[in-house]
Design a protein around this motif. Structure first.
Motif, short mmCIF file in Angstrom:
data_model
loop_
_atom_site.label_atom_id
_atom_site.label_comp_id
_atom_site.label_asym_id
_atom_site.label_seq_id
_atom_site.Cartn_x
_atom_site.Cartn_y
_atom_site.Cartn_z
N THR A 348 26.66 -49.65 -32.64
CA THR A 348 25.26 -49.01 -33.81
C THR A 348 23.69 -48.64 -32.52
O THR A 348 22.96 -48.99 -33.26
CB THR A 348 25.38 -50.42 -34.38
OG1 THR A 348 25.47 -51.97 -34.36
CG2 THR A 348 26.67 -50.42 -35.07
N SER A 352 22.27 -42.90 -34.69
CA SER A 352 23.48 -42.75 -35.53
C SER A 352 24.32 -41.40 -35.04
O SER A 352 25.88 -41.23 -34.94
CB SER A 352 23.58 -42.38 -36.81
OG SER A 352 22.73 -41.01 -36.98
N GLN A 355 28.26 -41.91 -32.31
CA GLN A 355 28.71 -42.43 -32.91
C GLN A 355 30.05 -41.53 -32.62
O GLN A 355 30.51 -40.86 -33.54
CB GLN A 355 28.81 -42.87 -34.74
CG GLN A 355 28.99 -43.43 -34.86
CD GLN A 355 29.80 -45.26 -34.59
OE1 GLN A 355 30.98 -45.76 -34.24
NE2 GLN A 355 28.27 -45.84 -34.23
#
Length: 434
Positions: A348, A352, A355
């Motif tokens: 994290t 984002s 990801q």
């Protein structure tokens, strides 16, 4: 002649970045920079012999004050130095970092302290023969074993969370993993259910020189390999093998992969992926290396075909029965990049949009007049599937046309979400944060 094509896409920084395609996607180290996006498609392949095959090994020089380059908004720091032939990186559930020092035959255990700085550096095990792949078993927060894949076998050490030194001598799990010379890197992963152990075994040659030809089609070839029969020195190689965790129930998982150096499990799908060295000797822009999902039972072409039904002219007419049985890999990488370690980003710490993306370490070319590789690439995913594009993420290891100071090998995600990169020439590990 291939026609260069330029597209515009949104990068991680939300700016439009060009996507290099066609001839422009091949390029050289001089065009590398963080944020450059490439897309190499099967239809973009050069013709065999379009350029001559060149031996152009890099000369390694001292790093001095040079550091890698990373995209805007990221930071790169030296985590460790003074290692010897630092290759595969694996992170234990508690955050300890295990490093294979392949040449000296050691596994090191590094522990980080406050601020992600190196706190301790211990030799976990030594006396191994060219160790490379490392895996914790079973999956989860409380592994009981550390498996190590060496050039010729798989061993395992008892492990308790926090161990920095092996508490006992290793048990032999798989013997006689490969015979003869050639590619010695063996990576190892466990399937998500911890029931199967996958081991990559590279070829002993470039295009199967001296391999011979077994009777029948790919099915017969697979049976021959699975039974360990000898039909030239490539039996059981250029493949991903499957075992149970005790080293029994040996099977072929996939074949025709010249040298799957890096193995990783994609978290979203549970599928294994390979970071692969393809063959040399067909010119600057053949054959692309690749990073791909690996389907059980699939055949990826080596040595007779590459990137689908493209026949290697050095084996012309040898196996026409295999032409339509070749699986095309997912993401093609600049030829001769020497794609090694890979991992999927599940932290994290990065934005984002990273990801689920994959990262791969490109060790760098020797068979190319215009040097390429020597960087870390980001492989873009959308809903768990590759787009085919990849991005130069960490560059700056090349000094000039003849010199480099670093060659990336291992790559892993630290417990805090930082990206860790090893390079084996200078014996350093780098930590990338956002």
């Amino acid at each position: 002649m291939m026609v260069p094509v330029w597209l515009l896409v949104a990068s991680a920084g939300a700016q439009a970045e060009p996507v290099l395609q066609g001839e422009d996607a091949y390029g050289s180290w001089q065009a590398d920079k963080p944020g450059t996006v490439r897309l190499i498609r099967p239809q973009d392949l050069a013709k065999p012999g379009a350029s001559r095959s060149v031996s152009n090994p890099a000369r390694v020089t001292a790093r001095g004050r040079m550091t890698p380059l990373v995209p805007e908004g990221f930071k790169v720091e030296l985590l460790a130095e003074g290692l010897s032939d630092a290759r595969v990186l694996r992170v234990a559930p508690n955050g300890d970092i295990f490093v294979a020092e392949t040449g000296p035959g050691r596994i090191r255990a590094l522990r980080l302290g406050e601020g992600g700085k190196l706190a301790t550096n211990d030799v976990f095990a030594s006396g191994l023969t060219r160790p490379f792949g490392i895996a914790f078993f079973p999956n989860g927060d409380n592994p009981q074993w550390i498996y190590v894949a060496t050039a010729s076998n798989v061993v395992r050490f008892p492990y308790r969370t926090g161990d920095l030194k092996a508490s006992a001598k290793p048990d032999l799990v798989v013997a006689n993993l490969a015979q003869a010379s050639g590619h010695s890197t063996r990576d190892i992963v466990f399937t998500p259910d911890s029931k199967r152990m996958l081991v990559s075994v590279g070829s002993a040659s470039n295009v199967g020189e001296g391999m011979g030809s077994p009777p029948g089609g790919i099915e017969a070839w697979s049976r021959t390999q699975a039974l360990g029969a000898s039909w030239g020195y490539e039996a059981g190689r250029a493949a991903v093998l499957s075992f149970d965790p005790e080293g029994k129930d040996r099977k072929l998982y996939a074949t025709g992969i010249r040298n799957c150096v890096g193995l990783a499990i994609q978290p979203q799908t549970g599928l294994p992926w390979c970071s692969t060295n393809e063959r040399d000797g067909l010119g600057d822009d053949l054959v692309p290396d690749y990073v791909t999902s690996v389907k059980e039972g699939a055949f990826y072409g080596w040595p007779w075909f590459y990137i689908g039904n493209n026949e290697d002219p050095r084996l012309s007419g040898a196996r026409p029965d295999l032409k339509d049985k070749v699986t095309i890999p997912d993401v093609l990488v600049q030829p001769h990049s020497a794609s090694l370690g890979m991992t999927f980003y599940q932290g994290t710490q990065f934005p984002s949009e990273y990801q689920g993306d994959a990262f791969a370490a490109e060790h760098g070319s020797w068979n190319r007049s215009k040097r390429t590789g020597y960087k870390v690439i980001r492989i873009r995913m959308k809903d768990g599937k590759p787009t085919g594009e990849y991005e130069d993420f960490v560059t700056g290891f090349v000094v000039n046309d003849s010199q480099v100071w670093g060659r990336p090998v291992g790559i892993a995600v630290a417990k805090d979400g930082a990206l860790l990169i090893s390079e084996d020439t200078g014996g350093t590990i780098w930590r990338v944060t956002h």
